[in-house]
Design a protein around this motif. Structure first.
Motif, PDB file in Angstrom:
ATOM      1  N   LEU A  54     -88.593 -69.174  24.170  1.00  0.00           N
ATOM      2  CA  LEU A  54     -88.154 -70.330  24.951  1.00  0.00           C
ATOM      3  C   LEU A  54     -89.244 -71.392  24.888  1.00  0.00           C
ATOM      4  O   LEU A  54     -90.412 -71.070  25.096  1.00  0.00           O
ATOM      5  N   VAL A  55     -88.885 -72.624  24.603  1.00  0.00           N
ATOM      6  CA  VAL A  55     -89.869 -73.697  24.464  1.00  0.00           C
ATOM      7  C   VAL A  55     -89.439 -74.893  25.304  1.00  0.00           C
ATOM      8  O   VAL A  55     -88.291 -75.324  25.217  1.00  0.00           O
ATOM      9  N   THR A  56     -90.360 -75.417  26.110  1.00  0.00           N
ATOM     10  CA  THR A  56     -90.042 -76.586  26.928  1.00  0.00           C
ATOM     11  C   THR A  56     -91.272 -77.459  27.069  1.00  0.00           C
ATOM     12  O   THR A  56     -92.391 -76.966  26.953  1.00  0.00           O
ATOM     13  N   THR A  57     -91.072 -78.739  27.288  1.00  0.00           N
ATOM     14  CA  THR A  57     -92.213 -79.657  27.363  1.00  0.00           C
ATOM     15  C   THR A  57     -91.951 -80.764  28.375  1.00  0.00           C
ATOM     16  O   THR A  57     -90.804 -81.164  28.573  1.00  0.00           O
ATOM     17  N   ASP A  58     -93.008 -81.200  29.042  1.00  0.00           N
ATOM     18  CA  ASP A  58     -92.902 -82.302  30.006  1.00  0.00           C
ATOM     19  C   ASP A  58     -94.151 -83.150  29.962  1.00  0.00           C
ATOM     20  O   ASP A  58     -95.242 -82.655  29.686  1.00  0.00           O
ATOM     21  N   LEU A  59     -93.956 -84.402  30.280  1.00  0.00           N
ATOM     22  CA  LEU A  59     -95.005 -85.412  30.214  1.00  0.00           C
ATOM     23  C   LEU A  59     -95.218 -85.963  31.620  1.00  0.00           C
ATOM     24  O   LEU A  59     -94.258 -86.344  32.283  1.00  0.00           O
ATOM     25  N   ASP A  87     -89.130 -74.577  34.014  1.00  0.00           N
ATOM     26  CA  ASP A  87     -88.065 -74.677  33.007  1.00  0.00           C
ATOM     27  C   ASP A  87     -87.867 -73.359  32.254  1.00  0.00           C
ATOM     28  O   ASP A  87     -86.753 -73.033  31.853  1.00  0.00           O
ATOM     29  N   VAL A  88     -88.956 -72.622  32.045  1.00  0.00           N
ATOM     30  CA  VAL A  88     -88.819 -71.316  31.371  1.00  0.00           C
ATOM     31  C   VAL A  88     -88.100 -70.332  32.299  1.00  0.00           C
ATOM     32  O   VAL A  88     -87.186 -69.617  31.872  1.00  0.00           O
ATOM     33  N   THR A  99     -99.435 -75.057  25.904  1.00  0.00           N
ATOM     34  CA  THR A  99    -100.389 -75.996  25.311  1.00  0.00           C
ATOM     35  C   THR A  99    -100.517 -77.160  26.288  1.00  0.00           C
ATOM     36  O   THR A  99     -99.545 -77.529  26.955  1.00  0.00           O
ATOM     37  N   SER A 101    -102.023 -81.120  26.425  1.00  0.00           N
ATOM     38  CA  SER A 101    -102.683 -82.293  25.840  1.00  0.00           C
ATOM     39  C   SER A 101    -102.956 -83.301  26.943  1.00  0.00           C
ATOM     40  O   SER A 101    -102.100 -83.523  27.801  1.00  0.00           O
ATOM     41  N   SER A 146     -99.517 -83.850  28.832  1.00  0.00           N
ATOM     42  CA  SER A 146     -98.325 -83.349  28.160  1.00  0.00           C
ATOM     43  C   SER A 146     -98.468 -81.838  28.006  1.00  0.00           C
ATOM     44  O   SER A 146     -99.411 -81.365  27.384  1.00  0.00           O
ATOM     45  N   THR A 148     -96.606 -78.136  26.965  1.00  0.00           N
ATOM     46  CA  THR A 148     -95.497 -77.394  26.366  1.00  0.00           C
ATOM     47  C   THR A 148     -95.645 -75.942  26.790  1.00  0.00           C
ATOM     48  O   THR A 148     -96.729 -75.373  26.668  1.00  0.00           O
ATOM     49  N   ILE A 150     -94.188 -71.941  26.489  1.00  0.00           N
ATOM     50  CA  ILE A 150     -93.474 -71.039  25.595  1.00  0.00           C
ATOM     51  C   ILE A 150     -93.252 -69.726  26.328  1.00  0.00           C
ATOM     52  O   ILE A 150     -94.181 -69.191  26.938  1.00  0.00           O
TER      53      ILE A 150
ATOM     54  N   ASP B  42     -82.931 -76.272  29.938  1.00  0.00           N
ATOM     55  CA  ASP B  42     -84.288 -76.364  30.482  1.00  0.00           C
ATOM     56  C   ASP B  42     -85.342 -76.137  29.406  1.00  0.00           C
ATOM     57  O   ASP B  42     -86.411 -76.729  29.440  1.00  0.00           O
ATOM     58  N   ALA B  43     -85.036 -75.222  28.495  1.00  0.00           N
ATOM     59  CA  ALA B  43     -85.968 -74.926  27.406  1.00  0.00           C
ATOM     60  C   ALA B  43     -85.164 -74.681  26.142  1.00  0.00           C
ATOM     61  O   ALA B  43     -83.992 -74.318  26.196  1.00  0.00           O
ATOM     62  N   ALA B  44     -85.776 -74.907  25.017  1.00  0.00           N
ATOM     63  CA  ALA B  44     -85.153 -74.548  23.745  1.00  0.00           C
ATOM     64  C   ALA B  44     -85.261 -73.041  23.559  1.00  0.00           C
ATOM     65  O   ALA B  44     -86.145 -72.401  24.124  1.00  0.00           O
ATOM     66  N   VAL B  45     -84.340 -72.471  22.763  1.00  0.00           N
ATOM     67  CA  VAL B  45     -84.329 -71.030  22.528  1.00  0.00           C
ATOM     68  C   VAL B  45     -84.462 -70.771  21.037  1.00  0.00           C
ATOM     69  O   VAL B  45     -83.687 -71.293  20.235  1.00  0.00           O
ATOM     70  N   LEU B  46     -85.464 -69.969  20.666  1.00  0.00           N
ATOM     71  CA  LEU B  46     -85.695 -69.620  19.265  1.00  0.00           C
ATOM     72  C   LEU B  46     -85.488 -68.127  19.085  1.00  0.00           C
ATOM     73  O   LEU B  46     -85.843 -67.339  19.956  1.00  0.00           O
ATOM     74  N   LEU B  59    -101.230 -85.761  20.218  1.00  0.00           N
ATOM     75  CA  LEU B  59    -100.870 -86.881  21.083  1.00  0.00           C
ATOM     76  C   LEU B  59    -101.259 -88.166  20.361  1.00  0.00           C
ATOM     77  O   LEU B  59    -102.385 -88.274  19.885  1.00  0.00           O
ATOM     78  N   SER B 101     -92.067 -85.721  22.840  1.00  0.00           N
ATOM     79  CA  SER B 101     -92.024 -86.426  24.116  1.00  0.00           C
ATOM     80  C   SER B 101     -92.551 -87.833  23.913  1.00  0.00           C
ATOM     81  O   SER B 101     -93.546 -88.027  23.221  1.00  0.00           O
ATOM     82  N   ASP B 135     -89.304 -84.840  26.105  1.00  0.00           N
ATOM     83  CA  ASP B 135     -89.234 -85.484  27.404  1.00  0.00           C
ATOM     84  C   ASP B 135     -89.308 -86.979  27.122  1.00  0.00           C
ATOM     85  O   ASP B 135     -90.019 -87.398  26.209  1.00  0.00           O
ATOM     86  N   SER B 146     -96.053 -87.491  22.104  1.00  0.00           N
ATOM     87  CA  SER B 146     -96.646 -86.150  22.103  1.00  0.00           C
ATOM     88  C   SER B 146     -95.705 -85.230  21.341  1.00  0.00           C
ATOM     89  O   SER B 146     -94.556 -85.062  21.720  1.00  0.00           O
TER      90      SER B 146
END
Lengths: 348, 348
Positions: A54-59, A87-88, A99, A101, A146, A148, A150, B42-46, B59, B101, B135, B146
């Motif tokens: 699961l991958v998500t990111t916010d700024l 979000d995860v 991560t 930044s 920022s 991310t 996982i 909410d999150a991407a799924v891999l 960034l 983002s 985002d 980012s």
């Protein structure tokens, strides 16, 4: 709550980018076997697993998402991680890596960055998450972060926004509206301070509201609780923009409607008293306030007995067919169409 | 090269955040079986796989990393992806997904964001990468991007910075210094334009330099080429800050020294002529210029026959024991200690 400003200042240019990265990451421990290589190469390396990723990111940007005049940097670091972990968890997964930044203008000394990363580290330790990379750079104005996140979940456990079905129950964790009111209290105190810097704020009756704004906690416990209760939600989302906006995401992606009952919406007593003081409607705050980071989800009506009476969960309504629309049933038993205003709606 | 400004303007507030996300992501196709769910939850799924996952993030900030007066937004979008993919290739892996983002001030209309995403999309298509999330928010000043890139590699294929051994050969792909000189040309033209807006720039003799600055390509082909040649590098890094800084990362993480031969450093003829014109030392530009996004790696001396004469690869030196230090052997056969100045060193 508002921390002392550190008096000693170390210029960031003394350290350089790589010195800064080493300095701020040396206190982070790696806890997950899946984290093969964290900070220090071109990319982090994560190990394979049978689960889905699961991958998500916010700024988060100074002047847009936070105001450093009442947001201590340590809290900001903590919150920037929470926003992403939430979000995860909203996918019914477990967060394992982040991560981070950052870009900072030269008005920030090293000690400010240390405070920020102390909050990030506390979040990593508390939520058992590994920091695996990031970027640090200068900005022309202010500070921005920022993140991310996982996470992992077994394929059969992942919960999307799109699975809600007619007759499902709508459930929310915790209570709503407090974070928005915490922001109102802090903004009022800032204005008072600007007029009279010697004024000592009396914030005792707002402690819960302020904590919800400055140090929100992501609901890592909820996916765990649901697993223990043997309940798999049919859909789930975290509440970052307010209940109204989030239930509308679930309904539109699931192609269903809903009825939310005003009297069922969980509110903390401090929310009710602050709404009276600020002369705002508490339902409006819960619907559009945002930043609660609670989880909103739907479960089959067959699971009602499993969640009934659980102190962490409140059933606030049910899913309907799409042609019935998305409605709030008021205490006066009137149906009002829900509107997605998000938390900005209350700002104007 | 410098594109026409779009004359029609759509305010971002007309669309709202979710409208904007839908608008800018609807043209992106999903190509990887491992991308189970991209944008929209909410999150991407891999999906799981037997391979290791590579994660990297960068960034880019207006006024720090780019100047929109000569960087078209489409190129900026493309470059912001390249910078990240380059880090995945530098692990000897293949990039499969990105999150993007952005924060933009209200001076940017929708059409500007569309241009930016057109560049991101072109990068995704050219490099076969799926956009899986991000985002979008407002900024108080300028634009920032980012990007997080996620890639895969078999465990036995991953190459770290830390594996270089005494007697290994030091190899670089492509040529060095052009991106930095492209920036010098663009900055000079900007100053000329500010003095005389009617001046028509003559840029024909700088096309390669400018393209390397505005539209760099990440070396996806190099890991593939090395596999075909049956060469596994012992260490690898991408050249974002200049050869000097990067070889020092390899040496310090591998606990070795190196000798780099000035006469072996690959330079394009445009680099040599521009250095004469700008009166800068071309070796200095290659060592400290940065933004080349070539790959720098070490291979066992036993692999020399496999890479010898390959038009994409140049042997520029060899690894020594750590106590011999990190040195440049000049054309006059003098040894000079390498210093990590990064591309900022040339700016002052």
């Amino acid at each position: 709550m508002l921390e002392d400003k550190n008096q000693s200042r170390t210029s960031l240019s003394e350290l350089g980018e790589f010195g800064l990265i080493n300095h701020i990451t040396k206190h982070f421990k790696i806890n997950h076997a899946s984290t093969v290589k964290a900070v220090g190469d071109d990319a982090a390396v994560l190990d394979a697993s049978e689960q889905q990723t699961l991958v998500t990111t916010d700024l988060l940007i100074e002047g847009v998402h936070f105001d450093l005049s009442y947001m201590p940097l340590k809290h900001l670091g903590y919150k920037s991680v929470m926003v992403n972990l939430s979000d995860v968890y909203a996918m019914n997964g477990n967060a394992e890596q982040i991560t981070v930044s950052i870009a900072v203008s030269n008005r920030f000394p090293l000690e400010a960055i240390e405070e920020l990363y102390a909050g990030i580290q506390l979040a990593c330790e508390t939520y058992n998450v590994d920091l695996i990379g990031g970027d640090t750079t200068s900005s022309t104005k202010g500070i921005l972060i920022s993140v991310t996140a996982i996470g992992k979940a077994a394929k059969e456990d992942v919960v999307y926004r799109s699975g809600a079905k007619d007759t499902d129950l709508v459930v929310v964790s915790g209570d709503l509206g407090a974070a928005y009111l915490g922001l109102q209290v802090l903004e009022r105190e800032k204005q008072v301070f600007q007029v009279n810097p010697n004024n000592q704020p009396e914030l005792d009756q707002y402690t819960y509201l302020i904590e919800r704004q400055l140090k929100p906690e992501a609901r890592k416990d909820v996916p765990k609780l649901l697993k223990e209760l043997e309940v798999k939600p049919t859909s789930m989302i975290d509440i970052s923009d307010g209940l109204s906006s989030e239930i509308m995401h679930i309904c539109s992606q699931s192609k269903v409607g809903c009825k939310i009952y005003e009297e069922k919406i969980p509110l903390d007593p401090q929310v009710i008293s602050a709404c009276e003081e600020f002369d705002i409607d508490s339902t409006m705050v819960a619907l559009s306030g945002g930043e609660d980071y609670e989880l909103l989800f739907t479960v089959s009506i067959d699971d009602y007995e499993k969640i009934k009476g659980n102190p962490h969960l409140t059933v606030i309504g049910h899913i309907t067919e799409q042609n019935q629309g998305m409605n709030l049933v008021t205490r006066a038993n009137q149906e009002i169409e829900l509107k997605a205003q998000g938390w900005n709606a209350l700002k104007g």
